[in-house]
Scaffold this active site. Structure first.
Site, PDB file in Angstrom:
ATOM      1  N   ASN A 186       0.864  -1.169   0.000  1.00 36.25           N
ATOM      2  CA  ASN A 186       0.000   0.000   0.000  1.00 36.25           C
ATOM      3  C   ASN A 186       0.904   1.224   0.000  1.00 36.25           C
ATOM      4  O   ASN A 186       1.639   1.453   0.952  1.00 36.25           O
ATOM      5  CB  ASN A 186      -0.895   0.027   1.240  1.00 36.25           C
ATOM      6  CG  ASN A 186      -1.878  -1.118   1.263  1.00 36.25           C
ATOM      7  OD1 ASN A 186      -2.388  -1.527   0.231  1.00 36.25           O
ATOM      8  ND2 ASN A 186      -2.155  -1.653   2.449  1.00 36.25           N
ATOM      9  N   HIS A 197       8.267   4.839   5.458  1.00 35.06           N
ATOM     10  CA  HIS A 197       9.417   4.062   4.995  1.00 35.06           C
ATOM     11  C   HIS A 197       8.923   3.005   3.996  1.00 35.06           C
ATOM     12  O   HIS A 197       8.041   2.205   4.310  1.00 35.06           O
ATOM     13  CB  HIS A 197      10.088   3.381   6.198  1.00 35.06           C
ATOM     14  CG  HIS A 197      11.430   2.813   5.900  1.00 35.06           C
ATOM     15  ND1 HIS A 197      12.557   3.152   6.622  1.00 35.06           N
ATOM     16  CD2 HIS A 197      11.860   1.919   4.974  1.00 35.06           C
ATOM     17  CE1 HIS A 197      13.598   2.482   6.161  1.00 35.06           C
ATOM     18  NE2 HIS A 197      13.192   1.732   5.150  1.00 35.06           N
ATOM     19  N   HIS A 199       7.882  -0.065   2.138  1.00 34.16           N
ATOM     20  CA  HIS A 199       7.783  -1.444   2.606  1.00 34.16           C
ATOM     21  C   HIS A 199       6.536  -2.079   2.004  1.00 34.16           C
ATOM     22  O   HIS A 199       5.678  -1.404   1.434  1.00 34.16           O
ATOM     23  CB  HIS A 199       7.690  -1.495   4.139  1.00 34.16           C
ATOM     24  CG  HIS A 199       6.394  -0.959   4.678  1.00 34.16           C
ATOM     25  ND1 HIS A 199       6.086   0.387   4.683  1.00 34.16           N
ATOM     26  CD2 HIS A 199       5.306  -1.587   5.194  1.00 34.16           C
ATOM     27  CE1 HIS A 199       4.877   0.567   5.205  1.00 34.16           C
ATOM     28  NE2 HIS A 199       4.376  -0.612   5.508  1.00 34.16           N
ATOM     29  N   GLN A 201       3.885  -5.863   2.612  1.00 36.71           N
ATOM     30  CA  GLN A 201       3.451  -6.855   3.586  1.00 36.71           C
ATOM     31  C   GLN A 201       3.203  -8.173   2.880  1.00 36.71           C
ATOM     32  O   GLN A 201       3.068  -8.219   1.650  1.00 36.71           O
ATOM     33  CB  GLN A 201       2.180  -6.385   4.308  1.00 36.71           C
ATOM     34  CG  GLN A 201       2.370  -5.102   5.094  1.00 36.71           C
ATOM     35  CD  GLN A 201       1.118  -4.694   5.847  1.00 36.71           C
ATOM     36  OE1 GLN A 201       0.663  -5.391   6.750  1.00 36.71           O
ATOM     37  NE2 GLN A 201       0.544  -3.561   5.460  1.00 36.71           N
TER      38      GLN A 201
END
Length: 363
Positions: A186, A197, A199, A201
Site C-alpha cells: 500500500n 518508509h 515497505h 506486507q
C-alpha cells in the site's frame, strides 16, 4: 538469538542470496536477506506481548469472510522520522523493529497481525454465523535500510533481492500449509499507508479469498491468459522485456490499472528462472517510475502479487497487479457507494487510453 546467514538461492544475475534468521526478544521472527552474509551483532531488545491475531466471520450474503482484529486499532500511525520503526537501530537511539545498524532487506512478523498461527478458536456459533480462528501469518517486508528508497530507485540488484525474498517467503508459507499467500504494497496516505518508509506486507491466509478462488476456477476451466493477451493487441501493451510484459487489461477496474505478466503461464514466482526474476524486477521499478511520471507526483497505489493457491499450482498464470488511486493529478479514485455495494466499478478512463498515457511516460 540469531542464526548464521545461509544461502537460499543459487547464483543468478545478481549472485547468491543469503538469509539470516533472528528471533526477537518478544518471540517474533526477523529475517535479513542480502547478496552478502549479514553478520552484525544485534542491539538488546525489550520483550512484550504480541496479540495472536483475530477471527474470521462468514458473510452469508456475499459468500466471503471478513477478519476481525481489534488490537490493530493501536498500530503505529505516521510516526515522526525520528521514530521510524522500520529504520536500522542506532546506538543511543530509540528501539526499532530491526535491532541492527544496517541491513539490505528485512522481513519480520507484524506486531499487529490480523492473522496469527496461534489465533484462538472463537466461541462455537451456528452455521449462519460461521466463525473461524484467523490462523495464518502476517509479515512486513522492508525494501531497504534507506527510508528514501522506493521500487523505482532501488538498484536492479536490490529489486532482484526483493523478488528472491518474496520467493523465499512464498516457499516457507506454502510449506506451513497456508491456503493462500498474498504479498502486497500500500503506497501513499491516500490508500491508508501508516508508515512512510517504503515497505510491503505478506499475508498467509488459512482460506483462499473469494477473488483468488474464482481466478483458480477460471484457469482450471481453461482460460488462457497468453491467448487473451494476444487478442488484446498492442493497444493494451505498456512495455515489455525478454520474459515479462506490462499491460492494461481491457477490463481494468481502476484508472491506469496495469499488470505485469510473464509471457508464459507460471503459477507463481517460485517457478521463475533467473532471467524471469531479473525481468520481473526490471518492470517493477519501471512501472512505479512511470506512475510517478504520469502526474509528476508520487502515485498512491495498491500493488499485489496474484499467484496460485497452495493446492492449485496449475493451470494458473501469475500476475502482479497495480491499482493506482489517482484519476488525474489532483483527483483521487474513491471506492464509493456503487463500488462498495455492488462490486461494479465506475472507471473514468478507457483502458486503451490509460495504456497510451502510460506508454508515453514509460522509460
Amino acid at each position: 538469538m540469531s542464526d548464521t546467514a545461509k544461502i537460499i538461492s543459487s547464483p543468478g544475475a545478481a549472485g547468491p542470496v543469503f538469509r539470516r534468521h533472528h528471533q526477537k526478544a518478544d518471540g517474533r521472527s526477523l529475517y535479513l536477506y542480502g547478496h552478502k552474509p549479514h553478520n552484525l551483532p544485534p542491539f538488546p531488545e525489550s520483550s512484550g506481548k504480541i496479540a495472536p491475531g483475530g477471527e474470521l466471520r462468514w458473510h452469508p450474503l456475499r459468500g466471503e469472510y471478513a477478519v476481525y482484529a481489534g488490537h490493530r486499532q493501536n498500530r503505529t500511525h505516521l510516526p515522526n522520522p525520528a521514530d521510524n520503526p522500520l529504520a536500522p537501530m542506532r546506538k543511543g537511539g530509540g528501539e526499532t523493529e530491526i535491532p541492527f545498524t544496517d541491513f539490505e532487506l528485512a522481513v519480520f512478523d507484524n506486531r499487529f497481525p490480523s492473522l496469527h498461527r496461534d489465533a484462538a478458536d472463537p466461541p462455537t456459533a451456528d452455521e449462519t454465523h460461521q466463525r473461524l480462528a484467523a490462523k495464518g501469518k502476517c509479515e512486513v517486508i522492508v525494501y531497504s535500510a534507506d527510508s528514501e528508497t522506493r521500487l523505482s530507485n532501488l538498484t536492479m540488484e536490490q529489486r532482484i533481492l526483493l523478488v528472491e525474498a518474496w520467493i523465499d517467503r512464498y516457499t516457507a508459507m506454502r510449506e506451513m500449509g497456508l491456503a493462500y499467500i498474498l504479498p502486497f504494497e500500500n503506497r501513499g496516505t491516500e490508500i491508508g499507508a501508516t508508515l512512510h518508509h517504503p515497505h510491503g506486507q505478506i499475508y498467509g491466509f488459512p482460506i483462499v479469498p473469494k477473488p483468488q478462488e474464482q481466478a483458480a476456477k477460471v484457469f482450471a476451466n481453461g482460460f488462457d491468459l497468453v491467448s487473451a493477451m494476444d487478442s488484446w493487441g498492442e493497444a493494451q501493451q505498456v512495455a515489455a522485456n525478454g520474459t515479462m510484459i506490462a499491460m492494461v487489461p481491457p477490463f481494468a477496474r481502476f484508472p491506469y490499472e496495469c499488470w505485469i505478466i510473464p509471457k508464459t503461464a507460471l503459477p507463481g514466482p517460485w517457478t521463475f528462472s533467473a532471467q524471469q526474476v531479473s525481468d520481473f524486477a526490471d518492470l517493477l521499478g519501471r512501472m512505479q517510475a512511470a506512475y510517478d511520471a504520469l502526474f509528476t507526483r508520487p502515485m498512491p497505489y495498491m500493488m499485489s502479487l496474484h499467484a496460485a493457491p497452495t493446492e492449485h499450482d496449475a493451470p494458473y498464470h501469475f500476475t502482479a497487479q497495480f491499482y493506482p488511486m489517482l484519476r488525474d493529478a489532483k483527483r483521487v479514485k474513491y471506492l464509493a457507494s456503487v463500488e462498495q455495494a455492488t462490486g461494479i466499478f465506475t472507471v473514468d478512463i478507457a483502458p486503451e487510453e490509460a495504456a497510451e498515457h502510460l506508454r508515453a511516460v514509460f522509460a
